[in-house]
Design a protein around this motif. Structure first.
Motif, PDB file in Angstrom:
ATOM      1  N   LYS A   1      17.327  42.852 -72.860  1.00 34.88           N
ATOM      2  CA  LYS A   1      18.698  42.656 -72.360  1.00 34.88           C
ATOM      3  C   LYS A   1      19.686  42.501 -73.510  1.00 34.88           C
ATOM      4  N   LEU A   2      19.142  42.241 -74.705  1.00 31.69           N
ATOM      5  CA  LEU A   2      20.006  42.020 -75.864  1.00 31.69           C
ATOM      6  C   LEU A   2      20.287  43.303 -76.629  1.00 31.69           C
ATOM      7  N   HIS A   3      19.293  44.207 -76.646  1.00 32.29           N
ATOM      8  CA  HIS A   3      19.424  45.423 -77.453  1.00 32.29           C
ATOM      9  C   HIS A   3      19.000  46.651 -76.657  1.00 32.29           C
ATOM     10  N   PRO A   4      19.926  47.588 -76.396  1.00 31.24           N
ATOM     11  CA  PRO A   4      19.558  48.835 -75.722  1.00 31.24           C
ATOM     12  C   PRO A   4      18.532  49.607 -76.555  1.00 31.24           C
ATOM     13  N   ASN A   5      17.661  50.347 -75.860  1.00 29.98           N
ATOM     14  CA  ASN A   5      16.652  51.202 -76.493  1.00 29.98           C
ATOM     15  C   ASN A   5      15.537  50.428 -77.204  1.00 29.98           C
ATOM     16  N   LEU A   6      15.404  49.134 -76.864  1.00 26.50           N
ATOM     17  CA  LEU A   6      14.290  48.325 -77.356  1.00 26.50           C
ATOM     18  C   LEU A   6      13.484  47.873 -76.139  1.00 26.50           C
ATOM     19  N   TYR A   7      12.195  48.200 -76.132  1.00 24.35           N
ATOM     20  CA  TYR A   7      11.343  47.928 -74.968  1.00 24.35           C
ATOM     21  C   TYR A   7      10.117  47.111 -75.384  1.00 24.35           C
ATOM     22  N   PHE A   8       9.520  46.458 -74.373  1.00 26.00           N
ATOM     23  CA  PHE A   8       8.338  45.630 -74.616  1.00 26.00           C
ATOM     24  C   PHE A   8       7.247  45.966 -73.604  1.00 26.00           C
ATOM     25  N   ALA A   9       5.993  45.781 -74.023  1.00 29.05           N
ATOM     26  CA  ALA A   9       4.866  45.921 -73.085  1.00 29.05           C
ATOM     27  C   ALA A   9       3.691  45.102 -73.587  1.00 29.05           C
ATOM     28  N   GLY A  10       2.989  44.489 -72.649  1.00 35.04           N
ATOM     29  CA  GLY A  10       1.787  43.739 -72.997  1.00 35.04           C
ATOM     30  C   GLY A  10       2.047  42.291 -73.339  1.00 35.04           C
ATOM     31  N   GLU A  11       1.204  41.748 -74.182  1.00 34.83           N
ATOM     32  CA  GLU A  11       1.179  40.313 -74.443  1.00 34.83           C
ATOM     33  C   GLU A  11       2.260  39.838 -75.408  1.00 34.83           C
ATOM     34  N   ILE A  12       3.084  40.752 -75.902  1.00 38.39           N
ATOM     35  CA  ILE A  12       4.187  40.351 -76.776  1.00 38.39           C
ATOM     36  C   ILE A  12       5.199  39.490 -76.024  1.00 38.39           C
ATOM     37  N   ILE A  13       5.270  39.673 -74.698  1.00 37.30           N
ATOM     38  CA  ILE A  13       6.178  38.877 -73.881  1.00 37.30           C
ATOM     39  C   ILE A  13       5.444  37.652 -73.341  1.00 37.30           C
ATOM     40  N   ASN A  14       6.183  36.689 -72.837  1.00 41.93           N
ATOM     41  CA  ASN A  14       5.597  35.431 -72.381  1.00 41.93           C
ATOM     42  C   ASN A  14       4.954  35.585 -71.000  1.00 41.93           C
ATOM     43  N   VAL A  15       3.939  36.444 -70.945  1.00 47.69           N
ATOM     44  CA  VAL A  15       3.144  36.659 -69.737  1.00 47.69           C
ATOM     45  C   VAL A  15       1.676  36.540 -70.127  1.00 47.69           C
ATOM     46  N   ASP A  16       0.907  35.811 -69.354  1.00 51.21           N
ATOM     47  CA  ASP A  16      -0.538  35.784 -69.540  1.00 51.21           C
ATOM     48  C   ASP A  16      -1.184  35.489 -68.201  1.00 51.21           C
ATOM     49  N   ALA A  17      -2.477  35.754 -68.121  1.00 52.62           N
ATOM     50  CA  ALA A  17      -3.177  35.647 -66.843  1.00 52.62           C
ATOM     51  C   ALA A  17      -4.538  35.008 -67.028  1.00 52.62           C
ATOM     52  N   ILE A  18      -5.141  34.665 -65.899  1.00 49.82           N
ATOM     53  CA  ILE A  18      -6.518  34.198 -65.929  1.00 49.82           C
ATOM     54  C   ILE A  18      -7.421  35.402 -66.217  1.00 49.82           C
ATOM     55  N   THR A  19      -8.685  35.150 -66.464  1.00 53.35           N
ATOM     56  CA  THR A  19      -9.614  36.231 -66.756  1.00 53.35           C
ATOM     57  C   THR A  19      -9.923  37.034 -65.487  1.00 53.35           C
ATOM     58  N   GLY A  20     -10.240  38.307 -65.670  1.00 53.24           N
ATOM     59  CA  GLY A  20     -10.565  39.139 -64.516  1.00 53.24           C
ATOM     60  C   GLY A  20      -9.898  40.499 -64.527  1.00 53.24           C
ATOM     61  N   GLY A  21      -9.325  40.919 -65.658  1.00 55.96           N
ATOM     62  CA  GLY A  21      -8.652  42.212 -65.742  1.00 55.96           C
ATOM     63  C   GLY A  21      -7.150  42.131 -65.570  1.00 55.96           C
ATOM     64  N   PHE A  22      -6.630  40.923 -65.336  1.00 56.83           N
ATOM     65  CA  PHE A  22      -5.202  40.758 -65.050  1.00 56.83           C
ATOM     66  C   PHE A  22      -4.323  40.939 -66.287  1.00 56.83           C
ATOM     67  N   ASN A  23      -4.823  40.535 -67.453  1.00 56.97           N
ATOM     68  CA  ASN A  23      -4.027  40.724 -68.669  1.00 56.97           C
ATOM     69  C   ASN A  23      -3.878  42.203 -69.004  1.00 56.97           C
ATOM     70  N   PHE A  24      -4.938  42.977 -68.795  1.00 57.79           N
ATOM     71  CA  PHE A  24      -4.825  44.422 -68.988  1.00 57.79           C
ATOM     72  C   PHE A  24      -3.849  45.029 -67.980  1.00 57.79           C
ATOM     73  N   GLN A  25      -3.878  44.539 -66.745  1.00 63.93           N
ATOM     74  CA  GLN A  25      -2.969  45.101 -65.743  1.00 63.93           C
ATOM     75  C   GLN A  25      -1.510  44.888 -66.149  1.00 63.93           C
ATOM     76  N   ASN A  26      -1.213  43.733 -66.715  1.00 66.89           N
ATOM     77  CA  ASN A  26       0.136  43.496 -67.227  1.00 66.89           C
ATOM     78  C   ASN A  26       0.487  44.524 -68.301  1.00 66.89           C
ATOM     79  N   ALA A  27      -0.469  44.842 -69.162  1.00 67.67           N
ATOM     80  CA  ALA A  27      -0.236  45.828 -70.226  1.00 67.67           C
ATOM     81  C   ALA A  27       0.001  47.222 -69.649  1.00 67.67           C
ATOM     82  N   TRP A  28      -0.855  47.641 -68.709  1.00 68.33           N
ATOM     83  CA  TRP A  28      -0.704  48.981 -68.119  1.00 68.33           C
ATOM     84  C   TRP A  28       0.621  49.113 -67.386  1.00 68.33           C
TER      85      TRP A  28
END
Length: 421
Positions: free
Chosen positions: A382-409
């Motif tokens: 929201k601060l800089h156009p043309n800058l994107y994020f994906a995966g664990e670089i953002i403040n998202v995490d999950a329990i075990t079970g494939g959920f962290n990969f799903q956030n990445a995909w």
């Protein structure tokens, strides 16, 4: 000059590159990877089998597995969900299977199937992959970006950061005005030195586990509860299979607590007490009543050798010992205090946790780019156009079970669509 630079040669980076290139084959795309190899986390995940995603196809249910990101991921999961990920790999010749607990793996039971698929696709699509290319600086250049490695400057129109928990990149983002939530470990097991569980590693049983609050801990007193039942006497609560290990306790119940309680347990410096109910169908009171009944019915039998529960025999013996009941004592001879102690050991065993251990190779952290600074329709800053994020670089995490990969995909797919739109 590239049209798109992706920093991070992991799951999210490769997935985004493939999605962008398939939609817009005319674009010049590069993946920058700081290490000698790409997709290393994919390679070791799931014990080398790669837990690709989870077979939960309801976005509303899927988001409940994310201690951080639950609200923000609901919309994205309506756009791109586990079934879409499964279709992606199946269409490229990687057969998948959903196991009983919902986890999705390649039928080959080898993470190499996923690694090979992603590398083959980027090769086919002509994506440039630059290894040993650690990013030293990220700078704005008009509407585009300049990415600096050890000895070279690269220009691009759009930049996607998929670097996982990389403190150096977070530092760069802070310099650009982004707020970084301090990272703390998530998905870890509890170190416990206790005679009751020593020497019986490998035993697993369904249990409930509660983290007890410290009197000196000053924070809001809300109770984090992983089910609908709320117990206001505890700080954190989880149920599920509990695994006794060489170093303490692990299994889904512990991993849920470690994820949902990541910040609280970090503040505790990983020193706290837990209470385990090895027989969740019973309270201490109902267990005591049950044992009193056994005292009269099984009076002549020895307590130690008469396992009247569904617990593994070795665990039953340890808990009987902990209740100060000898190996030859009979049900009819045990005292009221011993009966109460046994009821407590079975339904409210207290353990002292001193430290944590990483869960297998699942290096997951809570923390990262503040979610308020991301547009979750595009995964763009929201601060800089043309800058994107994906995966664990953002403040998202999950329990075990494939959920962290799903956030990445999901993040990679949505960012890719926004980049080519």
């Amino acid at each position: 000059m590239f049209d798109v630079i992706i920093v991070g040669g992991g799951a999210a980076g490769f997935y985004a590159a493939i999605q962008i290139s398939e939609k817009a084959p005319e674009l010049k795309i590069a993946i920058f990877e700081r290490g000698k190899t790409v997709l290393s986390k994919v390679k070791v995940s799931g014990g080398g089998r790669c837990n690709v995603t989870h077979g939960e196809f309801s976005p509303k249910e899927l988001v409940t597995n994310y201690p951080r990101g639950e609200k923000e991921l609901l919309g994205p999961f309506h756009t791109y969900a586990p079934m879409d990920v499964m279709a992606f790999f199946e269409e490229r010749g990687v057969s998948l299977k959903i196991e009983e607990d919902g986890r999705v793996f390649p039928k080959s039971d080898s993470s190499q199937s996923i690694v090979d698929c992603l590398i083959e696709e980027t090769n086919r699509l002509g994506v440039t992959v630059l290894k040993n290319s650690s990013v030293k600086a990220i700078d704005k250049t008009g509407e585009g970006w300049q990415v600096t490695t050890m000895n070279k400057h690269y220009q691009c129109k759009k930049l996607l950061l998929a670097t996982g928990s990389n403190p150096k990149i977070w530092k760069q983002l802070e310099g650009l005005g982004h707020h970084i939530i301090p990272p703390v470990p998530s998905l870890f097991t509890f170190n416990i030195d206790d005679e009751r569980i020593q020497g019986i590693q490998g035993l697993s049983t369904y249990a409930t586990v509660e983290v007890l609050p410290k009197k000196t801990f000053n924070t809001d007193k809300k109770t984090l509860n992983l089910k609908s039942k709320i117990n206001h006497d505890v700080l954190l609560y989880a149920d599920g299979p509990l695994l006794i290990t060489h170093w303490g306790l692990s299994g889904p119940a512990i991993l849920k607590l470690s994820a949902w309680g990541a910040n609280i347990l970090h503040d505790y410096n990983y020193s706290f007490r837990i209470k385990v109910n090895w027989l969740p169908d019973y309270s201490m009171e109902s267990m005591e009543a049950y044992l009193k009944e056994l005292k009269s019915v099984e009076a002549k039998k020895t307590v130690m050798r008469t396992n009247v529960t569904e617990l593994p025999k070795r665990l039953w013996k340890r808990l009987v010992q902990a209740a100060n009941i000898g190996p030859e004592e009979r049900w009819g001879d045990i005292k009221k205090e011993q009966l109460q102690d046994l009821a407590e050991q079975l339904t409210a065993s207290s353990f002292k946790v001193e430290g944590k251990s990483t869960f297998k190779e699942e290096f997951v952290t809570a923390g990262g780019v503040d979610l308020k600074e991301i547009n979750f329709k595009t995964f763009e800053s929201k601060l800089h156009p043309n800058l994107y994020f994906a995966g664990e670089i953002i403040n998202v995490d999950a329990i075990t079970g494939g959920f962290n990969f799903q956030n990445a995909w999901t993040g990679a797919y949505i960012a890719a669509q926004a980049i080519v739109s």
